[in-house]
Design a protein around this motif. Structure first.
Motif, PDB file in Angstrom:
ATOM      1  N   ASP A   1       8.992  39.426 -21.658  1.00 16.10           N
ATOM      2  CA  ASP A   1       9.747  38.573 -20.741  1.00 16.10           C
ATOM      3  C   ASP A   1       9.495  39.081 -19.323  1.00 16.10           C
ATOM      4  OD1 ASP A   1      11.416  36.835 -19.542  1.00 16.10           O
ATOM      5  OD2 ASP A   1      13.275  37.708 -20.332  1.00 16.10           O
ATOM      6  N   ALA A   2       8.532  38.485 -18.604  1.00 11.77           N
ATOM      7  CA  ALA A   2       8.161  38.953 -17.275  1.00 11.77           C
ATOM      8  C   ALA A   2       9.275  38.743 -16.258  1.00 11.77           C
ATOM      9  CB  ALA A   2       6.885  38.248 -16.815  1.00 11.77           C
ATOM     10  N   PRO A   3      10.005  37.570 -16.207  1.00 11.15           N
ATOM     11  CA  PRO A   3      11.035  37.394 -15.175  1.00 11.15           C
ATOM     12  C   PRO A   3      12.154  38.424 -15.242  1.00 11.15           C
ATOM     13  CG  PRO A   3      10.401  35.291 -16.104  1.00 11.15           C
ATOM     14  CD  PRO A   3       9.766  36.339 -16.964  1.00 11.15           C
ATOM     15  N   SER A   4      12.410  38.970 -16.437  1.00 11.91           N
ATOM     16  CA  SER A   4      13.507  39.928 -16.547  1.00 11.91           C
ATOM     17  C   SER A   4      13.181  41.279 -15.907  1.00 11.91           C
ATOM     18  CB  SER A   4      13.869  40.147 -18.027  1.00 11.91           C
ATOM     19  OG  SER A   4      12.755  40.736 -18.714  1.00 11.91           O
ATOM     20  N   LEU A   5      11.898  41.492 -15.577  1.00 12.79           N
ATOM     21  CA  LEU A   5      11.530  42.801 -15.006  1.00 12.79           C
ATOM     22  C   LEU A   5      11.983  42.942 -13.555  1.00 12.79           C
ATOM     23  CD1 LEU A   5       7.900  43.211 -16.405  1.00 12.79           C
ATOM     24  CD2 LEU A   5      10.036  44.139 -17.324  1.00 12.79           C
ATOM     25  N   ILE A   6      12.078  41.810 -12.827  1.00 13.49           N
ATOM     26  CA  ILE A   6      12.414  41.873 -11.404  1.00 13.49           C
ATOM     27  C   ILE A   6      13.806  42.472 -11.209  1.00 13.49           C
ATOM     28  CG2 ILE A   6      12.818  40.516  -9.318  1.00 13.49           C
ATOM     29  CD1 ILE A   6       9.878  40.772 -10.076  1.00 13.49           C
ATOM     30  N   PRO A   7      14.865  41.963 -11.878  1.00  4.19           N
ATOM     31  CA  PRO A   7      16.183  42.583 -11.662  1.00  4.19           C
ATOM     32  C   PRO A   7      16.268  44.010 -12.179  1.00  4.19           C
ATOM     33  CG  PRO A   7      16.283  40.900 -13.376  1.00  4.19           C
ATOM     34  CD  PRO A   7      14.957  40.766 -12.739  1.00  4.19           C
ATOM     35  N   LEU A   8      15.498  44.320 -13.242  1.00  2.00           N
ATOM     36  CA  LEU A   8      15.528  45.686 -13.758  1.00  2.00           C
ATOM     37  C   LEU A   8      14.968  46.677 -12.720  1.00  2.00           C
ATOM     38  CD1 LEU A   8      14.390  45.145 -17.463  1.00  2.00           C
ATOM     39  CD2 LEU A   8      16.693  45.653 -16.632  1.00  2.00           C
ATOM     40  N   ILE A   9      13.896  46.261 -12.086  1.00  2.00           N
ATOM     41  CA  ILE A   9      13.282  47.152 -11.089  1.00  2.00           C
ATOM     42  C   ILE A   9      14.186  47.307  -9.876  1.00  2.00           C
ATOM     43  CG2 ILE A   9      11.350  47.363  -9.470  1.00  2.00           C
ATOM     44  CD1 ILE A   9       9.570  46.079 -11.604  1.00  2.00           C
ATOM     45  N   GLU A  10      14.833  46.209  -9.399  1.00  2.00           N
ATOM     46  CA  GLU A  10      15.666  46.292  -8.206  1.00  2.00           C
ATOM     47  C   GLU A  10      16.976  47.028  -8.473  1.00  2.00           C
ATOM     48  OE1 GLU A  10      16.166  42.369  -6.665  1.00  2.00           O
ATOM     49  OE2 GLU A  10      14.294  42.484  -5.509  1.00  2.00           O
ATOM     50  N   GLN A  11      17.364  47.112  -9.762  1.00  2.00           N
ATOM     51  CA  GLN A  11      18.570  47.886 -10.073  1.00  2.00           C
ATOM     52  C   GLN A  11      18.379  49.378  -9.820  1.00  2.00           C
ATOM     53  OE1 GLN A  11      19.714  47.009 -14.118  1.00  2.00           O
ATOM     54  NE2 GLN A  11      20.311  44.886 -13.616  1.00  2.00           N
ATOM     55  N   SER A  12      17.122  49.829  -9.812  1.00  2.00           N
ATOM     56  CA  SER A  12      16.861  51.246  -9.543  1.00  2.00           C
ATOM     57  C   SER A  12      17.061  51.534  -8.054  1.00  2.00           C
ATOM     58  CB  SER A  12      15.428  51.608  -9.957  1.00  2.00           C
ATOM     59  OG  SER A  12      15.114  52.922  -9.546  1.00  2.00           O
ATOM     60  N   GLN A  13      17.597  52.684  -7.752  1.00  2.00           N
ATOM     61  CA  GLN A  13      17.795  53.091  -6.353  1.00  2.00           C
ATOM     62  C   GLN A  13      16.497  53.451  -5.633  1.00  2.00           C
ATOM     63  OE1 GLN A  13      20.113  56.711  -6.200  1.00  2.00           O
ATOM     64  NE2 GLN A  13      18.884  57.727  -7.774  1.00  2.00           N
ATOM     65  N   HIS A  14      15.394  53.490  -6.405  1.00  2.00           N
ATOM     66  CA  HIS A  14      14.106  53.873  -5.804  1.00  2.00           C
ATOM     67  C   HIS A  14      13.278  52.660  -5.383  1.00  2.00           C
ATOM     68  CE1 HIS A  14      14.482  58.159  -6.826  1.00  2.00           C
ATOM     69  NE2 HIS A  14      15.028  57.753  -7.981  1.00  2.00           N
ATOM     70  N   PHE A  15      13.656  51.444  -5.799  1.00  2.00           N
ATOM     71  CA  PHE A  15      12.822  50.270  -5.496  1.00  2.00           C
ATOM     72  C   PHE A  15      13.683  49.162  -4.917  1.00  2.00           C
ATOM     73  CE2 PHE A  15      11.113  52.341  -9.356  1.00  2.00           C
ATOM     74  CZ  PHE A  15       9.906  52.818  -8.841  1.00  2.00           C
ATOM     75  N   THR A  16      13.057  48.393  -4.003  1.00  2.00           N
ATOM     76  CA  THR A  16      13.731  47.222  -3.429  1.00  2.00           C
ATOM     77  C   THR A  16      12.696  46.113  -3.276  1.00  2.00           C
ATOM     78  OG1 THR A  16      13.298  47.978  -1.174  1.00  2.00           O
ATOM     79  CG2 THR A  16      15.419  48.617  -2.148  1.00  2.00           C
ATOM     80  N   ARG A  17      13.203  44.854  -3.115  1.00  2.00           N
ATOM     81  CA  ARG A  17      12.369  43.693  -2.829  1.00  2.00           C
ATOM     82  C   ARG A  17      11.223  43.554  -3.829  1.00  2.00           C
ATOM     83  NH1 ARG A  17      10.989  44.101   3.457  1.00  2.00           N
ATOM     84  NH2 ARG A  17      10.785  46.314   2.877  1.00  2.00           N
ATOM     85  N   ALA A  18      11.571  43.604  -5.102  1.00  2.00           N
ATOM     86  CA  ALA A  18      10.562  43.407  -6.148  1.00  2.00           C
ATOM     87  C   ALA A  18      10.227  41.923  -6.246  1.00  2.00           C
ATOM     88  CB  ALA A  18      11.083  43.921  -7.486  1.00  2.00           C
ATOM     89  N   THR A  19       8.950  41.588  -6.408  1.00  2.00           N
ATOM     90  CA  THR A  19       8.490  40.198  -6.469  1.00  2.00           C
ATOM     91  C   THR A  19       7.142  40.140  -7.164  1.00  2.00           C
ATOM     92  OG1 THR A  19       8.005  38.219  -5.179  1.00  2.00           O
ATOM     93  CG2 THR A  19       7.372  40.322  -4.224  1.00  2.00           C
ATOM     94  N   PHE A  20       6.784  38.924  -7.659  1.00  2.00           N
ATOM     95  CA  PHE A  20       5.459  38.724  -8.249  1.00  2.00           C
ATOM     96  C   PHE A  20       4.454  38.460  -7.130  1.00  2.00           C
ATOM     97  CE2 PHE A  20       8.363  37.488 -11.714  1.00  2.00           C
ATOM     98  CZ  PHE A  20       7.847  38.245 -12.759  1.00  2.00           C
ATOM     99  N   TYR A  21       3.339  39.186  -7.130  1.00  2.00           N
ATOM    100  CA  TYR A  21       2.315  38.933  -6.107  1.00  2.00           C
ATOM    101  C   TYR A  21       1.117  38.180  -6.694  1.00  2.00           C
ATOM    102  CZ  TYR A  21      -0.379  42.890  -8.030  1.00  2.00           C
ATOM    103  OH  TYR A  21      -1.081  43.725  -8.856  1.00  2.00           O
TER     104      TYR A  21
END
Length: 346
Positions: free
Chosen positions: A300-320
Protein backbone atom coordinates in the motif's frame (compact mmCIF):
# COMPACT_ATOMS: atom_id res chain seq x y z
CA UNK A 1 95.81 62.60 -0.15
CA UNK A 2 98.83 63.05 2.16
CA UNK A 3 97.25 60.71 4.71
CA UNK A 4 97.07 57.96 2.07
CA UNK A 5 100.75 58.15 1.16
CA UNK A 6 101.96 55.89 4.02
CA UNK A 7 99.29 53.33 3.17
CA UNK A 8 100.25 53.47 -0.51
CA UNK A 9 103.93 53.02 0.39
CA UNK A 10 103.13 49.99 2.56
CA UNK A 11 101.00 48.48 -0.22
CA UNK A 12 103.73 49.05 -2.83
CA UNK A 13 106.36 47.51 -0.56
CA UNK A 14 104.19 44.48 0.21
CA UNK A 15 103.17 43.78 -3.40
CA UNK A 16 106.74 44.35 -4.54
CA UNK A 17 108.01 41.80 -2.03
CA UNK A 18 105.35 39.26 -3.03
CA UNK A 19 106.04 39.82 -6.75
CA UNK A 20 109.77 39.43 -6.21
CA UNK A 21 109.24 36.21 -4.31
CA UNK A 22 106.97 34.82 -7.02
CA UNK A 23 109.40 35.75 -9.79
CA UNK A 24 112.33 34.28 -7.88
CA UNK A 25 110.42 31.04 -7.36
CA UNK A 26 109.47 30.83 -11.02
CA UNK A 27 113.04 31.47 -12.07
CA UNK A 28 114.25 28.69 -9.78
CA UNK A 29 111.72 26.27 -11.22
CA UNK A 30 112.07 27.31 -14.86
CA UNK A 31 115.46 28.93 -15.18
CA UNK A 32 116.41 30.00 -18.74
CA UNK A 33 119.84 29.15 -20.07
CA UNK A 34 122.41 31.84 -19.26
CA UNK A 35 124.57 33.13 -22.10
CA UNK A 36 127.39 35.60 -21.49
CA UNK A 37 128.98 37.93 -24.01
CA UNK A 38 132.26 39.00 -22.44
CA UNK A 39 134.08 41.96 -23.97
CA UNK A 40 137.86 41.73 -24.28
CA UNK A 41 140.37 44.53 -24.25
CA UNK A 42 140.25 44.90 -28.05
CA UNK A 43 136.47 45.40 -28.18
CA UNK A 44 135.66 41.88 -29.33
CA UNK A 45 133.34 39.49 -27.49
CA UNK A 46 133.70 35.93 -26.30
CA UNK A 47 130.70 33.65 -25.85
CA UNK A 48 130.14 31.66 -22.65
CA UNK A 49 127.28 29.25 -22.01
CA UNK A 50 126.35 28.47 -25.62
CA UNK A 51 126.15 24.92 -26.88
CA UNK A 52 129.29 23.84 -28.77
CA UNK A 53 127.28 22.45 -31.66
CA UNK A 54 125.88 25.92 -32.45
CA UNK A 55 129.32 26.96 -33.74
CA UNK A 56 129.20 30.72 -33.06
CA UNK A 57 132.20 32.37 -34.73
CA UNK A 58 133.45 35.91 -35.50
CA UNK A 59 131.47 37.50 -32.65
CA UNK A 60 131.93 41.27 -32.75
CA UNK A 61 129.95 44.48 -32.19
CA UNK A 62 130.01 46.77 -35.21
CA UNK A 63 127.76 49.63 -36.25
CA UNK A 64 125.33 48.96 -33.38
CA UNK A 65 124.90 45.28 -34.27
CA UNK A 66 126.34 41.96 -33.10
CA UNK A 67 127.73 40.13 -36.09
CA UNK A 68 128.22 36.39 -35.71
CA UNK A 69 127.02 33.20 -37.34
CA UNK A 70 124.30 31.24 -35.48
CA UNK A 71 124.14 33.84 -32.68
CA UNK A 72 120.35 34.07 -32.90
CA UNK A 73 120.00 30.33 -32.19
CA UNK A 74 122.08 30.70 -29.03
CA UNK A 75 120.42 33.88 -27.72
CA UNK A 76 116.75 33.04 -28.40
CA UNK A 77 114.96 32.35 -25.12
CA UNK A 78 118.16 32.69 -23.06
CA UNK A 79 119.18 35.15 -20.38
CA UNK A 80 121.98 37.19 -21.92
CA UNK A 81 124.60 38.93 -19.78
CA UNK A 82 126.77 41.44 -21.64
CA UNK A 83 129.94 41.90 -19.58
CA UNK A 84 131.67 45.14 -20.61
CA UNK A 85 135.18 46.21 -19.81
CA UNK A 86 135.66 48.24 -16.56
CA UNK A 87 137.14 51.12 -18.59
CA UNK A 88 133.63 51.97 -19.81
CA UNK A 89 132.38 52.61 -16.24
CA UNK A 90 132.89 55.16 -13.51
CA UNK A 91 133.49 53.66 -10.06
CA UNK A 92 132.81 55.44 -6.81
CA UNK A 93 133.01 54.01 -3.27
CA UNK A 94 130.16 54.81 -0.89
CA UNK A 95 130.26 54.49 2.91
CA UNK A 96 126.96 54.09 4.74
CA UNK A 97 125.67 53.05 8.17
CA UNK A 98 125.05 49.32 8.52
CA UNK A 99 121.31 49.98 8.93
CA UNK A 100 121.20 51.23 5.33
CA UNK A 101 121.97 47.77 3.88
CA UNK A 102 118.27 47.03 3.40
CA UNK A 103 117.71 50.26 1.45
CA UNK A 104 120.90 50.25 -0.58
CA UNK A 105 119.30 50.48 -4.04
CA UNK A 106 117.14 53.45 -3.08
CA UNK A 107 120.03 55.28 -1.45
CA UNK A 108 122.27 54.77 -4.50
CA UNK A 109 119.53 56.03 -6.83
CA UNK A 110 119.00 59.11 -4.66
CA UNK A 111 122.71 59.99 -4.63
CA UNK A 112 123.73 58.98 -8.18
CA UNK A 113 123.68 62.59 -9.44
CA UNK A 114 126.03 63.56 -6.62
CA UNK A 115 128.46 60.70 -7.18
CA UNK A 116 128.50 60.76 -11.02
CA UNK A 117 128.16 63.34 -13.80
CA UNK A 118 124.78 61.91 -14.76
CA UNK A 119 121.33 61.91 -13.22
CA UNK A 120 119.45 58.73 -12.43
CA UNK A 121 117.58 58.93 -15.75
CA UNK A 122 120.74 59.45 -17.80
CA UNK A 123 122.82 56.60 -16.40
CA UNK A 124 122.79 52.90 -15.73
CA UNK A 125 124.27 52.01 -12.38
CA UNK A 126 124.64 49.33 -9.80
CA UNK A 127 126.56 48.55 -6.65
CA UNK A 128 128.54 45.68 -5.26
CA UNK A 129 127.59 43.66 -2.24
CA UNK A 130 128.12 45.73 0.90
CA UNK A 131 131.18 44.96 2.99
CA UNK A 132 131.60 45.74 6.67
CA UNK A 133 133.57 48.86 7.45
CA UNK A 134 134.35 49.50 11.08
CA UNK A 135 131.99 48.62 13.90
CA UNK A 136 128.83 50.21 12.53
CA UNK A 137 129.32 50.89 8.84
CA UNK A 138 129.35 49.30 5.38
CA UNK A 139 131.15 50.11 2.15
CA UNK A 140 129.91 49.48 -1.39
CA UNK A 141 131.34 50.24 -4.80
CA UNK A 142 129.09 52.00 -7.30
CA UNK A 143 129.56 51.39 -11.02
CA UNK A 144 127.87 53.78 -13.47
CA UNK A 145 127.91 54.42 -17.22
CA UNK A 146 125.88 56.52 -19.68
CA UNK A 147 122.53 54.97 -20.45
CA UNK A 148 123.06 55.58 -24.16
CA UNK A 149 126.11 53.30 -24.12
CA UNK A 150 124.28 50.46 -22.43
CA UNK A 151 121.12 50.76 -24.52
CA UNK A 152 123.13 50.35 -27.72
CA UNK A 153 124.12 46.84 -26.67
CA UNK A 154 120.65 46.08 -25.30
CA UNK A 155 118.86 47.08 -28.50
CA UNK A 156 121.33 45.10 -30.58
CA UNK A 157 120.73 41.88 -28.66
CA UNK A 158 116.96 42.41 -28.11
CA UNK A 159 116.29 41.78 -31.80
CA UNK A 160 117.39 38.15 -31.27
CA UNK A 161 114.50 37.56 -28.76
CA UNK A 162 116.26 36.68 -25.50
CA UNK A 163 114.24 36.19 -22.30
CA UNK A 164 116.29 38.90 -20.54
CA UNK A 165 119.28 41.17 -21.18
CA UNK A 166 121.65 42.38 -18.46
CA UNK A 167 124.63 44.76 -18.60
CA UNK A 168 127.44 43.92 -16.17
CA UNK A 169 131.08 44.71 -15.51
CA UNK A 170 133.85 43.21 -13.42
CA UNK A 171 134.94 45.66 -10.73
CA UNK A 172 138.50 45.14 -9.46
CA UNK A 173 138.34 43.40 -6.11
CA UNK A 174 134.51 43.60 -5.86
CA UNK A 175 133.32 40.95 -8.28
CA UNK A 176 130.73 41.38 -10.98
CA UNK A 177 128.30 44.31 -10.74
CA UNK A 178 125.01 44.40 -12.68
CA UNK A 179 124.04 47.92 -13.76
CA UNK A 180 121.01 47.23 -15.97
CA UNK A 181 118.52 44.44 -16.72
CA UNK A 182 115.61 44.29 -19.13
CA UNK A 183 113.16 41.41 -19.48
CA UNK A 184 111.27 40.53 -22.62
CA UNK A 185 107.51 41.07 -22.79
CA UNK A 186 106.85 37.38 -22.36
CA UNK A 187 108.88 37.17 -19.15
CA UNK A 188 107.47 37.81 -15.71
CA UNK A 189 108.41 41.31 -14.63
CA UNK A 190 108.26 42.00 -10.87
CA UNK A 191 107.08 45.59 -11.41
CA UNK A 192 104.23 44.52 -13.74
CA UNK A 193 103.34 41.65 -11.43
CA UNK A 194 103.27 44.06 -8.48
CA UNK A 195 100.85 46.36 -10.31
CA UNK A 196 98.66 43.40 -11.22
CA UNK A 197 98.64 42.25 -7.62
CA UNK A 198 97.49 45.72 -6.58
CA UNK A 199 94.75 45.57 -9.22
CA UNK A 200 93.64 42.14 -7.98
CA UNK A 201 93.61 43.40 -4.39
CA UNK A 202 91.54 46.42 -5.48
CA UNK A 203 89.03 44.20 -7.29
CA UNK A 204 88.88 41.87 -4.28
CA UNK A 205 88.26 44.84 -1.96
CA UNK A 206 85.43 46.16 -4.17
CA UNK A 207 83.91 42.66 -4.40
CA UNK A 208 84.10 42.34 -0.61
CA UNK A 209 82.32 45.68 -0.14
CA UNK A 210 79.60 44.74 -2.65
CA UNK A 211 79.17 41.33 -1.00
CA UNK A 212 78.93 42.97 2.42
CA UNK A 213 76.26 45.42 1.22
CA UNK A 214 74.30 42.61 -0.45
CA UNK A 215 74.59 40.43 2.66
CA UNK A 216 73.30 43.30 4.81
CA UNK A 217 70.36 43.88 2.45
CA UNK A 218 69.58 40.15 2.34
CA UNK A 219 69.77 39.90 6.13
CA UNK A 220 67.35 42.84 6.50
CA UNK A 221 64.96 41.27 3.97
CA UNK A 222 65.06 37.88 5.72
CA UNK A 223 64.57 39.58 9.09
CA UNK A 224 61.47 41.36 7.74
CA UNK A 225 60.07 38.10 6.37
CA UNK A 226 60.79 36.35 9.66
CA UNK A 227 58.99 39.08 11.59
CA UNK A 228 55.97 38.80 9.27
CA UNK A 229 55.85 35.01 9.71
CA UNK A 230 56.08 35.36 13.48
CA UNK A 231 53.21 37.85 13.38
CA UNK A 232 51.05 35.50 11.32
CA UNK A 233 51.88 32.56 13.60
CA UNK A 234 50.95 34.66 16.62
CA UNK A 235 47.62 35.56 14.99
CA UNK A 236 46.85 31.92 14.22
CA UNK A 237 47.76 30.87 17.75
CA UNK A 238 45.55 33.62 19.16
CA UNK A 239 42.70 32.44 16.92
CA UNK A 240 43.17 28.85 18.07
CA UNK A 241 43.23 29.91 21.70
CA UNK A 242 40.08 31.97 21.15
CA UNK A 243 38.48 28.95 19.50
CA UNK A 244 39.37 26.71 22.41
CA UNK A 245 37.66 29.21 24.74
CA UNK A 246 34.26 28.42 23.17
CA UNK A 247 33.52 31.49 21.07
CA UNK A 248 30.62 31.25 18.62
CA UNK A 249 32.89 31.86 15.59
CA UNK A 250 35.70 29.61 16.75
CA UNK A 251 36.57 26.55 14.60
CA UNK A 252 35.48 24.19 17.37
CA UNK A 253 32.12 25.93 17.66
CA UNK A 254 31.60 25.74 13.89
CA UNK A 255 32.40 22.03 13.89
CA UNK A 256 30.05 21.49 16.82
CA UNK A 257 27.26 23.39 15.02
CA UNK A 258 27.83 21.43 11.81
CA UNK A 259 27.68 18.20 13.75
CA UNK A 260 24.16 18.95 14.91
CA UNK A 261 22.91 20.65 11.75
CA UNK A 262 23.96 17.89 9.32
CA UNK A 263 21.83 14.72 9.37
CA UNK A 264 23.68 11.59 10.36
CA UNK A 265 23.22 8.78 7.82
CA UNK A 266 23.09 6.07 10.47
CA UNK A 267 20.31 7.80 12.39
CA UNK A 268 18.35 8.42 9.16
CA UNK A 269 18.55 4.75 8.19
CA UNK A 270 17.57 3.60 11.65
CA UNK A 271 14.57 5.95 11.78
CA UNK A 272 13.45 4.92 8.29
CA UNK A 273 13.60 1.22 9.16
CA UNK A 274 11.40 1.84 12.18
CA UNK A 275 8.59 3.68 10.34
CA UNK A 276 8.36 1.44 7.24
CA UNK A 277 6.09 -1.64 7.58
CA UNK A 278 7.41 -5.15 7.12
CA UNK A 279 5.76 -5.61 3.69
CA UNK A 280 7.80 -2.64 2.31
CA UNK A 281 11.14 -3.21 0.63
CA UNK A 282 13.50 -0.32 -0.22
CA UNK A 283 15.54 -0.93 -3.37
CA UNK A 284 17.08 2.55 -3.79
CA UNK A 285 18.07 5.22 -1.27
CA UNK A 286 19.62 8.64 -1.99
CA UNK A 287 20.75 10.97 0.79
CA UNK A 288 21.84 14.43 -0.36
CA UNK A 289 22.15 17.31 2.11
CA UNK A 290 18.77 17.49 3.89
CA UNK A 291 16.78 15.54 1.30
CA UNK A 292 15.96 11.79 1.32
CA UNK A 293 14.77 9.85 -1.75
CA UNK A 294 13.71 6.21 -1.52
CA UNK A 295 12.27 3.77 -4.06
CA UNK A 296 10.98 0.27 -3.54
CA UNK A 297 7.97 -2.12 -3.45
CA UNK A 298 5.13 -2.14 -0.96
CA UNK A 299 1.55 -3.43 -0.70
CA UNK A 300 0.00 0.00 0.00
CA UNK A 301 2.09 2.94 -1.29
CA UNK A 302 -0.24 5.83 -0.15
CA UNK A 303 -0.05 4.65 3.46
CA UNK A 304 3.72 5.26 3.54
CA UNK A 305 3.41 9.06 3.38
CA UNK A 306 1.72 9.53 6.80
CA UNK A 307 3.97 6.88 8.35
CA UNK A 308 7.08 8.74 7.26
CA UNK A 309 5.78 12.17 8.39
CA UNK A 310 4.86 10.75 11.80
CA UNK A 311 8.59 10.37 12.46
CA UNK A 312 10.30 13.36 14.07
CA UNK A 313 13.17 12.96 11.60
CA UNK A 314 11.20 13.54 8.37
CA UNK A 315 8.83 16.20 7.05
CA UNK A 316 7.03 17.04 3.78
CA UNK A 317 7.01 13.49 2.44
CA UNK A 318 5.63 13.23 -1.13
CA UNK A 319 5.78 11.08 -4.27
CA UNK A 320 8.30 12.43 -6.79
CA UNK A 321 7.41 9.79 -9.43
CA UNK A 322 4.19 7.88 -10.34
CA UNK A 323 3.39 4.72 -8.42
CA UNK A 324 3.27 1.68 -10.77
CA UNK A 325 2.39 -2.00 -10.53
CA UNK A 326 3.37 -4.83 -12.89
CA UNK A 327 2.33 -8.47 -13.05
CA UNK A 328 5.79 -9.61 -11.96
CA UNK A 329 5.99 -7.33 -8.91
CA UNK A 330 4.60 -8.53 -5.56
CA UNK A 331 3.26 -5.03 -4.84
CA UNK A 332 3.29 -1.38 -5.91
CA UNK A 333 6.54 0.26 -6.97
CA UNK A 334 6.85 3.68 -5.22
CA UNK A 335 9.17 6.73 -5.31
CA UNK A 336 9.05 8.99 -2.22
CA UNK A 337 11.13 11.97 -1.13
CA UNK A 338 11.13 13.79 2.19
CA UNK A 339 12.99 16.53 4.05
CA UNK A 340 15.26 15.44 6.88
CA UNK A 341 15.15 17.18 10.25
CA UNK A 342 18.66 16.84 11.75
CA UNK A 343 18.36 15.30 15.18
CA UNK A 344 21.74 13.81 15.98
CA UNK A 345 21.11 13.27 19.67
CA UNK A 346 19.22 10.44 21.25
Amino acid sequence: MSSLQPLRAILDAWTGTVAGTIVAGLERMVSPRAVRLIEDEKGGFALEGGKPENGVTDLAFRDGQFSATNLAQVVRGSRVEIVLQPQRFLFRPLELPSRAADFLDGIVRAQIDRLTPWSAGEAVFGCSAPAASGSDGITTLIAAAPRKLAMGYVEAISGLHPSAVAICTDAPGNGRIKVFEQRSRGAVDPARLSRRLQLVLGIAAVAAVVASVFATYLADSLSTQESELERQIAQRRAALRAGSDGGERSPLALLERRKYETPASVIVLESLSRVLPDHTYVTELHLASNKLQIAGITRDAPSLIPLIEQSQHFTRATFYAPTTRSSSDPGERFHIEAQIEPRNVP
